[in-house]
Design an enzyme around this catalytic site. Structure first.
Site, PDB file in Angstrom:
ATOM      1  CG  ASP A  19      11.697  72.197  58.303  1.00 40.73           C
ATOM      2  OD1 ASP A  19      12.742  71.753  58.813  1.00 40.73           O
ATOM      3  OD2 ASP A  19      11.688  73.002  57.366  1.00 40.73           O
ATOM      4  CG  HIS A  36      17.040  65.590  64.780  1.00 45.88           C
ATOM      5  ND1 HIS A  36      16.240  66.176  63.838  1.00 45.88           N
ATOM      6  CD2 HIS A  36      18.321  65.962  64.468  1.00 45.88           C
ATOM      7  CE1 HIS A  36      16.983  66.875  62.985  1.00 45.88           C
ATOM      8  NE2 HIS A  36      18.245  66.750  63.344  1.00 45.88           N
ATOM      9  CG  LEU A 130      -2.680  56.333  61.934  1.00 46.02           C
ATOM     10  CD1 LEU A 130      -3.717  57.242  61.285  1.00 46.02           C
ATOM     11  CD2 LEU A 130      -1.819  57.128  62.917  1.00 46.02           C
TER      12      LEU A 130
END
Length: 239
Positions: A19, A36, A130
């Site tokens: 956030d 963003h 991962l």
């Protein structure tokens, strides 16, 4: 969990609500989409840091079912960024041996985005590094409702008996099928709520909230979250 040389226990699965991208950009008198873009760059760096630390699963909340309510201009910019990110992620997962899965209702996304997701999941399926989960058009209540509908469909088709329904069976219908529940949830930017994120999966997760805006999140901040995680006594309901 994996133990480091400093006796710090590393959570197996870290989930993040990244956030603060818009606020980060606003502080710099830039449009929200600039935040963003910078946030997506932070994701790339943190994924490398997470793997280096020994984290096995890393899940991010990229776009929620509620994010469609944002201004059309911002949604369009986010979809454009998503298209670019998915294509670059194909190269990244090959380079870093990363397995990628997308959570959420993909049917609401554009056809080209769905194609990119399918390609990304296929090309990375056999990777052993991962495990990276991206929640796109994801809402936990929506996930649970979709799971219930599919479970009821299979029950009506006599694939199992009523007494067979338990947590283990139900979890097979969730988007996170086969993925362990998060050990640690991190939310940046000072907000302290779950925002309809992984409600089922976070039942016994440790929560870490930080005022740091996501584009400013670093490996050092990730280590602070892990240090907090290490300070917790996880009893899972026991004494």
């Amino acid at each position: 969990m994996k133990e480091t040389g400093s006796d710090m226990m590393i959570p197996k699965h870290v989930a993040v609500i990244l956030d603060g991208n818009g606020r980060w950009a606003k502080k710099r008198f830039m449009p929200r989409n600039y935040g963003h873009v910078q946030g997506s760059k932070t994701v790339e760096k943190i994924l490398e840091d997470a793997y280096d630390l020994g984290i096995e699963y890393f899940t991010i909340y990229a776009f929620s079912t509620e994010n469609w309510k944002r201004p059309d201009e911002e949604v369009e910019a986010l979809m454009k960024l998503l298209r670019s990110y998915l294509k670059s992620c194909i190269k990244t997962c090959k380079k870093n041996n990363m397995k990628v899965r997308v959570l959420g209702d993909k049917s609401k996304l554009g056809p080209d985005i769905r194609e990119s997701i399918e390609e990304l999941e296929i090309v990375s399926a056999s990777n052993t590094g991962l495990n990276f989960q991206v929640a796109l058009n994801y809402g936990s209540r929506d996930e649970i409702l979709r799971a219930m509908k599919n479970l009821i469909h299979d029950y009506d088709n006599k694939q199992f008996k009523l007494d067979d329904i338990d947590e283990e069976l139900f979890e097979k219908y969730l988007d996170t099928k086969g993925i362990p529940d998060p050990d640690l949830l991190i939310r940046t930017s000072g907000e302290k709520r779950l925002s309809n994120y992984l409600l089922w999966q976070l039942a016994y997760t440790e929560f870490y909230f930080t005022d740091v805006l996501w584009p400013d999140f670093t490996k050092e901040e990730l280590l602070k979250a892990i240090e907090y995680y290490n300070s917790r006594d996880r009893r899972f309901g026991a004494i």
